[in-house]
Design an enzyme around this catalytic site. Structure first.
Site, mmCIF file in Angstrom:
data_model
loop_
_atom_site.group_PDB
_atom_site.id
_atom_site.type_symbol
_atom_site.label_atom_id
_atom_site.label_comp_id
_atom_site.label_asym_id
_atom_site.label_seq_id
_atom_site.Cartn_x
_atom_site.Cartn_y
_atom_site.Cartn_z
ATOM 1 N N SER A 256 -27.988 -31.443 -66.587
ATOM 2 C CA SER A 256 -28.907 -31.795 -66.542
ATOM 3 C C SER A 256 -29.463 -33.067 -65.431
ATOM 4 O O SER A 256 -30.252 -34.018 -66.468
ATOM 5 C CB SER A 256 -29.692 -32.142 -67.829
ATOM 6 O OG SER A 256 -29.882 -31.022 -68.577
ATOM 7 N N GLU B 112 -19.845 -21.339 -66.129
ATOM 8 C CA GLU B 112 -20.670 -20.177 -65.794
ATOM 9 C C GLU B 112 -19.975 -18.909 -65.128
ATOM 10 O O GLU B 112 -19.788 -17.949 -65.772
ATOM 11 C CB GLU B 112 -22.355 -20.487 -64.735
ATOM 12 C CG GLU B 112 -23.430 -21.268 -65.411
ATOM 13 C CD GLU B 112 -24.208 -21.509 -64.564
ATOM 14 O OE1 GLU B 112 -23.824 -21.640 -63.415
ATOM 15 O OE2 GLU B 112 -25.002 -22.294 -65.099
ATOM 16 N N GLY C 43 -27.046 -29.071 -60.919
ATOM 17 C CA GLY C 43 -27.323 -28.247 -60.334
ATOM 18 C C GLY C 43 -28.947 -27.495 -60.405
ATOM 19 O O GLY C 43 -29.763 -28.153 -59.563
ATOM 20 N N GLY C 44 -29.803 -27.747 -61.583
ATOM 21 C CA GLY C 44 -31.408 -27.217 -61.640
ATOM 22 C C GLY C 44 -32.133 -28.400 -60.147
ATOM 23 O O GLY C 44 -32.719 -27.789 -59.696
ATOM 24 N N HIS D 122 -16.313 -23.794 -63.043
ATOM 25 C CA HIS D 122 -17.386 -24.487 -63.378
ATOM 26 C C HIS D 122 -17.958 -22.857 -64.692
ATOM 27 O O HIS D 122 -17.031 -21.124 -64.680
ATOM 28 C CB HIS D 122 -18.808 -23.845 -62.446
ATOM 29 C CG HIS D 122 -19.849 -23.556 -62.532
ATOM 30 N ND1 HIS D 122 -20.862 -23.474 -63.996
ATOM 31 C CD2 HIS D 122 -20.957 -24.975 -62.030
ATOM 32 C CE1 HIS D 122 -22.294 -23.853 -64.103
ATOM 33 N NE2 HIS D 122 -22.060 -25.128 -63.637
ATOM 34 N N ASN E 79 -25.065 -28.063 -56.357
ATOM 35 C CA ASN E 79 -24.902 -26.496 -56.598
ATOM 36 C C ASN E 79 -25.944 -25.767 -57.061
ATOM 37 O O ASN E 79 -26.684 -25.739 -57.626
ATOM 38 C CB ASN E 79 -23.655 -26.441 -58.449
ATOM 39 C CG ASN E 79 -23.461 -25.109 -58.729
ATOM 40 O OD1 ASN E 79 -24.013 -24.176 -57.653
ATOM 41 N ND2 ASN E 79 -22.997 -24.969 -59.389
ATOM 42 N N TRP E 80 -25.968 -24.588 -55.631
ATOM 43 C CA TRP E 80 -27.262 -24.328 -55.744
ATOM 44 C C TRP E 80 -27.322 -22.824 -56.970
ATOM 45 O O TRP E 80 -28.592 -21.714 -57.418
ATOM 46 C CB TRP E 80 -27.696 -23.717 -54.484
ATOM 47 C CG TRP E 80 -28.246 -24.239 -53.608
ATOM 48 C CD1 TRP E 80 -28.650 -26.314 -53.844
ATOM 49 C CD2 TRP E 80 -29.123 -24.659 -52.278
ATOM 50 N NE1 TRP E 80 -29.541 -26.835 -52.723
ATOM 51 C CE2 TRP E 80 -29.707 -25.866 -51.634
ATOM 52 C CE3 TRP E 80 -29.246 -23.318 -50.802
ATOM 53 C CZ2 TRP E 80 -29.900 -26.264 -50.785
ATOM 54 C CZ3 TRP E 80 -29.631 -23.723 -50.143
ATOM 55 C CH2 TRP E 80 -29.770 -25.134 -49.646
ATOM 56 N N LYS E 81 -25.942 -22.889 -57.153
ATOM 57 C CA LYS E 81 -26.081 -21.822 -57.818
ATOM 58 C C LYS E 81 -26.558 -20.284 -57.460
ATOM 59 O O LYS E 81 -26.594 -20.117 -56.083
ATOM 60 C CB LYS E 81 -26.697 -21.650 -59.552
ATOM 61 C CG LYS E 81 -25.941 -23.159 -60.142
ATOM 62 C CD LYS E 81 -26.319 -23.120 -61.897
ATOM 63 C CE LYS E 81 -26.042 -24.531 -62.241
ATOM 64 N NZ LYS E 81 -25.876 -24.537 -63.855
ATOM 65 N N GLY F 156 -28.212 -27.309 -67.934
ATOM 66 C CA GLY F 156 -29.187 -26.120 -67.606
ATOM 67 C C GLY F 156 -30.729 -27.151 -68.927
ATOM 68 O O GLY F 156 -31.069 -25.888 -69.590
ATOM 69 N N GLU G 104 -18.538 -31.792 -67.404
ATOM 70 C CA GLU G 104 -19.618 -30.775 -67.451
ATOM 71 C C GLU G 104 -19.915 -30.314 -68.799
ATOM 72 O O GLU G 104 -19.120 -29.636 -68.890
ATOM 73 C CB GLU G 104 -19.881 -29.598 -66.771
ATOM 74 C CG GLU G 104 -20.382 -30.500 -65.210
ATOM 75 C CD GLU G 104 -20.817 -29.249 -63.817
ATOM 76 O OE1 GLU G 104 -21.939 -29.750 -63.485
ATOM 77 O OE2 GLU G 104 -19.844 -28.305 -64.073
#
Ligand code: PGA
Length: 254
Positions: free
Chosen positions: A216, A102, A237-238, A100, A12-14, A176, A170
């Site tokens: 993470s 976010e 993610g990251g 998600h 997930n590149w966000k 993150g 999640e």
């Protein structure tokens, strides 16, 4: 559906990276890194504006599939700033991340996720439904929270359709932050999710659901989380915006 127990890793590149050139380079590097990898279904979910360039690099290869980070329930019309399922299908998008945390913090609810789940399934794409608690408590109320998220997000989904769904557990406190949940923690929640599913659906259908962990995940902790957490893969993610890290995670899962 879960294919021959293949694990699933979704990047997930966000809202990354900063330019189309960087997105193209990242995709090319990931594709190169995955050349000898087999037996893992890999998905890249870039920002909408990069779908075309990621799709171009993919160019029909089986190395990875495309995902989206959200979708609108209507096929077209007066919905400023939104993207529809047919638009995603024109870039051969197969997975759609929904709910998600976010986006939930921006007003997405279980009810709106539920509508998107139905629309996504109807279009033949696989919803990746994110669930997870903000904090943990000693009385395990967070499990009730997770149960409500599942029941409300999947309301009306049939046994036949259930196997197309991916659940990404999640915990918000692990996203993150560099503090991943432990293998024991995620295994416990996976069993809990399966219990809720088998309360609602038959066992065969429940067992077809991919249950991923996200929060993470790195190339260093992936193997342990996979083996001891007994997950079906990861939502990353990251670490997914570094080709080396992301490919490292896929290899650890393999
Ligand atoms: P993270 O994000 O890997 O950066 O913790 C996971 C996610 O939000 O899907």
């Amino acid at each position: 559906m879960k294919t021959a127990n293949h694990p699933l890793v979704i990047g997930n590149w966000k809202m990354n990276p900063q330019s189309m050139t960087m997105a193209t380079r990242l995709t090319t590097d990931i594709k190169k890194g995955l050349q000898k990898v087999d037996g893992v279904e890999v998905v890249i979910a870039p920002p909408f504006v990069y779908l075309e360039s990621v799709h171009r690099v993919q160019s029909g290869s089986d190395t990875f599939k495309l995902g989206a980070q959200n979708v609108h329930t209507e096929k077209l019309g007066a919905h400023t700033g939104e993207i529809s399922l047919p638009m995603l299908q024109s870039f051969d998008v197969r997975y759609v991340i929904l709910g998600h945390s976010e986006r939930r913090s921006d007003g997405e609810t279980n009810a709106s996720v539920n509508k998107k789940v139905h629309a996504t399934l109807k279009a033949g794409l696989r919803p990746v439904v994110c669930i997870g608690e903000a904090t943990r408590d000693h009385e395990a109320h967070y499990l009730n929270f997770i149960e409500t998220q599942i029941r409300e997000s999947f309301a009306g989904v049939t046994n036949a359709k259930l196997g197309h769904i991916v659940i990404a557990y999640e915990p918000i406190w692990a996203i993150g932050t560099g503090h991943n949940a432990s293998a024991e923690d995620i295994h416990e929640v996976k069993l809990f999710i399966l219990k809720i599913l088998t309360d609602i659906y038959d066992r065969a259908a429940s067992n077809r659901v991919h249950i991923l962990y996200g929060g993470s995940v790195t190339s260093r902790n992936a193997k342990e989380l996979m083996e001891r957490g007994l997950m079906d893969g990861f939502l990353v993610g990251g670490a997914s915006i570094s080709a080396t890290e992301f490919v490292g995670i896929v290899k650890a899962v393999q």
